[in-house]
Design an enzyme around this catalytic site. Structure first.
Site, PDB file in Angstrom:
ATOM      1  N   HIS A 145     -73.478 -53.520 -86.612  1.00  7.73           N
ATOM      2  CA  HIS A 145     -72.817 -52.546 -87.487  1.00  7.73           C
ATOM      3  C   HIS A 145     -72.588 -53.176 -88.849  1.00  7.73           C
ATOM      4  O   HIS A 145     -72.258 -54.351 -88.947  1.00  7.73           O
ATOM      5  CB  HIS A 145     -71.451 -52.145 -86.903  1.00  7.73           C
ATOM      6  CG  HIS A 145     -70.610 -51.395 -87.890  1.00  7.73           C
ATOM      7  ND1 HIS A 145     -70.723 -50.033 -88.075  1.00  7.73           N
ATOM      8  CD2 HIS A 145     -69.684 -51.822 -88.797  1.00  7.73           C
ATOM      9  CE1 HIS A 145     -69.888 -49.657 -89.042  1.00  7.73           C
ATOM     10  NE2 HIS A 145     -69.246 -50.726 -89.486  1.00  7.73           N
ATOM     11  N   TYR A 192     -64.980 -45.705 -85.054  1.00 10.59           N
ATOM     12  CA  TYR A 192     -66.015 -44.658 -85.126  1.00 10.59           C
ATOM     13  C   TYR A 192     -65.419 -43.266 -85.313  1.00 10.59           C
ATOM     14  O   TYR A 192     -66.073 -42.269 -85.012  1.00 10.59           O
ATOM     15  CB  TYR A 192     -66.890 -44.712 -83.871  1.00 10.59           C
ATOM     16  CG  TYR A 192     -67.932 -45.823 -83.919  1.00 10.59           C
ATOM     17  CD1 TYR A 192     -68.846 -45.915 -84.973  1.00 10.59           C
ATOM     18  CD2 TYR A 192     -68.019 -46.756 -82.893  1.00 10.59           C
ATOM     19  CE1 TYR A 192     -69.803 -46.917 -85.017  1.00 10.59           C
ATOM     20  CE2 TYR A 192     -68.987 -47.772 -82.934  1.00 10.59           C
ATOM     21  CZ  TYR A 192     -69.875 -47.834 -83.996  1.00 10.59           C
ATOM     22  OH  TYR A 192     -70.827 -48.829 -84.030  1.00 10.59           O
ATOM     23  N   GLU A 223     -62.383 -50.787 -92.620  1.00  7.67           N
ATOM     24  CA  GLU A 223     -62.816 -51.447 -91.394  1.00  7.67           C
ATOM     25  C   GLU A 223     -62.287 -52.879 -91.306  1.00  7.67           C
ATOM     26  O   GLU A 223     -61.889 -53.328 -90.222  1.00  7.67           O
ATOM     27  CB  GLU A 223     -64.340 -51.411 -91.302  1.00  7.67           C
ATOM     28  CG  GLU A 223     -64.848 -49.982 -91.066  1.00  7.67           C
ATOM     29  CD  GLU A 223     -66.364 -49.833 -91.102  1.00  7.67           C
ATOM     30  OE1 GLU A 223     -66.853 -48.745 -90.754  1.00  7.67           O
ATOM     31  OE2 GLU A 223     -67.066 -50.788 -91.488  1.00  7.67           O
ATOM     32  N   ASN A 258     -78.703 -50.603 -81.311  1.00 13.87           N
ATOM     33  CA  ASN A 258     -79.239 -51.072 -82.594  1.00 13.87           C
ATOM     34  C   ASN A 258     -78.560 -52.337 -83.118  1.00 13.87           C
ATOM     35  O   ASN A 258     -78.603 -52.633 -84.307  1.00 13.87           O
ATOM     36  CB  ASN A 258     -79.273 -49.936 -83.625  1.00 13.87           C
ATOM     37  CG  ASN A 258     -77.886 -49.439 -83.980  1.00 13.87           C
ATOM     38  OD1 ASN A 258     -76.881 -49.970 -83.510  1.00 13.87           O
ATOM     39  ND2 ASN A 258     -77.835 -48.420 -84.823  1.00 13.87           N
ATOM     40  N   THR A 305     -80.738 -46.940 -89.259  1.00 13.60           N
ATOM     41  CA  THR A 305     -79.966 -46.745 -88.028  1.00 13.60           C
ATOM     42  C   THR A 305     -80.854 -46.753 -86.783  1.00 13.60           C
ATOM     43  O   THR A 305     -80.512 -47.370 -85.774  1.00 13.60           O
ATOM     44  CB  THR A 305     -79.185 -45.411 -88.108  1.00 13.60           C
ATOM     45  OG1 THR A 305     -78.359 -45.446 -89.283  1.00 13.60           O
ATOM     46  CG2 THR A 305     -78.320 -45.195 -86.879  1.00 13.60           C
ATOM     47  N   PHE A 340     -72.983 -38.015 -79.522  1.00 11.07           N
ATOM     48  CA  PHE A 340     -73.166 -39.387 -79.032  1.00 11.07           C
ATOM     49  C   PHE A 340     -71.877 -40.203 -79.050  1.00 11.07           C
ATOM     50  O   PHE A 340     -71.884 -41.379 -78.685  1.00 11.07           O
ATOM     51  CB  PHE A 340     -74.260 -40.104 -79.841  1.00 11.07           C
ATOM     52  CG  PHE A 340     -74.032 -40.146 -81.334  1.00 11.07           C
ATOM     53  CD1 PHE A 340     -73.199 -41.096 -81.907  1.00 11.07           C
ATOM     54  CD2 PHE A 340     -74.667 -39.236 -82.169  1.00 11.07           C
ATOM     55  CE1 PHE A 340     -72.994 -41.147 -83.279  1.00 11.07           C
ATOM     56  CE2 PHE A 340     -74.471 -39.275 -83.551  1.00 11.07           C
ATOM     57  CZ  PHE A 340     -73.624 -40.234 -84.103  1.00 11.07           C
ATOM     58  N   ARG A 391     -76.455 -53.677 -95.706  1.00 10.53           N
ATOM     59  CA  ARG A 391     -77.111 -52.511 -95.102  1.00 10.53           C
ATOM     60  C   ARG A 391     -78.635 -52.664 -95.171  1.00 10.53           C
ATOM     61  O   ARG A 391     -79.350 -52.242 -94.256  1.00 10.53           O
ATOM     62  CB  ARG A 391     -76.674 -51.223 -95.823  1.00 10.53           C
ATOM     63  CG  ARG A 391     -75.200 -50.885 -95.654  1.00 10.53           C
ATOM     64  CD  ARG A 391     -74.888 -50.226 -94.333  1.00 10.53           C
ATOM     65  NE  ARG A 391     -75.447 -48.886 -94.232  1.00 10.53           N
ATOM     66  CZ  ARG A 391     -75.176 -48.054 -93.231  1.00 10.53           C
ATOM     67  NH1 ARG A 391     -74.341 -48.433 -92.244  1.00 10.53           N
ATOM     68  NH2 ARG A 391     -75.713 -46.871 -93.178  1.00 10.53           N
ATOM     69  N   ARG A 402     -82.549 -54.767 -87.486  1.00 10.76           N
ATOM     70  CA  ARG A 402     -82.892 -53.719 -86.509  1.00 10.76           C
ATOM     71  C   ARG A 402     -84.411 -53.553 -86.387  1.00 10.76           C
ATOM     72  O   ARG A 402     -84.935 -53.304 -85.296  1.00 10.76           O
ATOM     73  CB  ARG A 402     -82.233 -52.392 -86.906  1.00 10.76           C
ATOM     74  CG  ARG A 402     -80.722 -52.381 -86.683  1.00 10.76           C
ATOM     75  CD  ARG A 402     -80.082 -51.183 -87.335  1.00 10.76           C
ATOM     76  NE  ARG A 402     -78.654 -51.037 -87.024  1.00 10.76           N
ATOM     77  CZ  ARG A 402     -77.845 -50.216 -87.674  1.00 10.76           C
ATOM     78  NH1 ARG A 402     -78.305 -49.460 -88.665  1.00 10.76           N
ATOM     79  NH2 ARG A 402     -76.569 -50.139 -87.343  1.00 10.76           N
ATOM     80  N   LYS A 436     -73.019 -56.050 -82.089  1.00  6.34           N
ATOM     81  CA  LYS A 436     -72.602 -55.201 -80.972  1.00  6.34           C
ATOM     82  C   LYS A 436     -72.911 -55.898 -79.633  1.00  6.34           C
ATOM     83  O   LYS A 436     -73.610 -56.913 -79.597  1.00  6.34           O
ATOM     84  CB  LYS A 436     -73.326 -53.849 -81.080  1.00  6.34           C
ATOM     85  CG  LYS A 436     -72.976 -53.055 -82.353  1.00  6.34           C
ATOM     86  CD  LYS A 436     -73.733 -51.734 -82.391  1.00  6.34           C
ATOM     87  CE  LYS A 436     -73.490 -50.973 -83.683  1.00  6.34           C
ATOM     88  NZ  LYS A 436     -74.225 -49.676 -83.709  1.00  6.34           N
TER      89      LYS A 436
HETATM   90  P1  DAT Z   1     -75.096 -46.837 -88.892  1.00  5.03           P
HETATM   91  O1  DAT Z   1     -74.662 -47.740 -87.763  1.00  5.03           O
HETATM   92  O2  DAT Z   1     -76.486 -47.170 -89.349  1.00  5.03           O
HETATM   93  O3  DAT Z   1     -74.093 -46.783 -90.017  1.00  5.03           O
HETATM   94  P2  DAT Z   1     -74.151 -44.181 -88.149  1.00  5.03           P
HETATM   95  O4  DAT Z   1     -72.880 -44.521 -88.841  1.00  5.03           O
HETATM   96  O5  DAT Z   1     -74.831 -42.909 -88.536  1.00  5.03           O
HETATM   97  O6  DAT Z   1     -75.232 -45.363 -88.282  1.00  5.03           O
HETATM   98  O7  DAT Z   1     -73.908 -44.116 -86.577  1.00  5.03           O
HETATM   99  C1  DAT Z   1     -73.072 -45.085 -85.962  1.00  5.03           C
HETATM  100  C2  DAT Z   1     -73.754 -45.549 -84.702  1.00  5.03           C
HETATM  101  O8  DAT Z   1     -73.833 -44.459 -83.785  1.00  5.03           O
HETATM  102  C3  DAT Z   1     -75.194 -46.021 -84.883  1.00  5.03           C
HETATM  103  O9  DAT Z   1     -75.271 -47.370 -85.256  1.00  5.03           O
HETATM  104  C4  DAT Z   1     -75.774 -45.781 -83.515  1.00  5.03           C
HETATM  105  C5  DAT Z   1     -75.041 -44.542 -83.035  1.00  5.03           C
HETATM  106  N1  DAT Z   1     -75.817 -43.335 -83.297  1.00  5.03           N
HETATM  107  C6  DAT Z   1     -76.012 -42.718 -84.478  1.00  5.03           C
HETATM  108  N2  DAT Z   1     -76.789 -41.653 -84.371  1.00  5.03           N
HETATM  109  C7  DAT Z   1     -77.089 -41.573 -83.050  1.00  5.03           C
HETATM  110  C8  DAT Z   1     -77.850 -40.663 -82.266  1.00  5.03           C
HETATM  111  N3  DAT Z   1     -78.478 -39.631 -82.816  1.00  5.03           N
HETATM  112  N4  DAT Z   1     -77.932 -40.904 -80.942  1.00  5.03           N
HETATM  113  C9  DAT Z   1     -77.316 -41.948 -80.365  1.00  5.03           C
HETATM  114  N5  DAT Z   1     -76.576 -42.835 -81.041  1.00  5.03           N
HETATM  115  C10 DAT Z   1     -76.463 -42.644 -82.361  1.00  5.03           C
HETATM  116 MG    MG Z   2     -72.190 -45.997 -90.085  1.00  7.61          MG
END
Ligand code: DAT
Ligand code: MG
Length: 149
Positions: free
Chosen positions: A115, A49, A126, A112, A91, A57, A85, A102, A9
């Protein structure tokens, strides 16, 4: 062979962690089959997303991922989706184990660094979103017999 979509990212690019992150996937034994640096359009960010579109968020996430260049990659190997992963970690970087990307380099969920696709079907979706077929290389690493029996 299984493939996953990985993206460094904008925070990972700005913090000069691209080489370090690629190194971890290479050293593990996965095979790089796609790689590009790009500024992400709003449309691509929203599609990528889409599953989070109703989350509070979401707009911040789209703003962030479009805020600077991203390194998009496709990695190949047996079990690469789940293994990536694990290499990436939880996350929230504060909860991510030391030794994960991370866990070693991040301090906040909205920054973080990286992705990784969460399932084989997600990875296929994707990869199709981010890469054309012509952008993906087909090759057999000469070390393959030393990675797989
Ligand atoms: P991951 O990237 O571990 O698959 P995710 O798919 O649940 O996590 O969420 C996608 C992204 O969104 C994550 O990398 C960071 C952001 N994100 C997730 N939960 C969040 C939150 N509670 N507040 C802010 N950003 C968040
Ligand atoms: Mg995800």
């Amino acid at each position: 062979m299984e493939r996953t979509f990985i993206a460094v990212k904008p925070d990972g690019v700005q913090r000069a962690l691209v080489g370090e992150i690629i190194q971890r996937f290479e050293a593990k034994g996965f095979t790089l089959v796609g790689l590009k640096l790009l500024n992400v359009s709003r449309e691509l960010a929203e599609q990528h997303y889409d599953v989070h579109k109703d989350k509070p968020f979401f707009s911040g996430l789209v703003n962030f991922i479009t805020s600077g260049p991203v390194v998009a990659m496709v990695w190949e190997g047996e079990g690469v989706v789940a293994s990536a992963r694990k290499l990436i970690g939880a996350t929230n970087p504060l909860s991510a184990e030391p030794g994960t990307i991370r866990g070693d380099y991040g301090v906040s969920i909205g920054r973080n660094l990286i992705h990784g696709s969460d399932a084989v079907e997600t990875a296929q979706r994707e990869i199709g979103l981010w890469f054309t077929d012509g952008e993906l290389a087909t090759w057999q690493p000469t070390i393959a017999p030393w990675l797989y029996e």
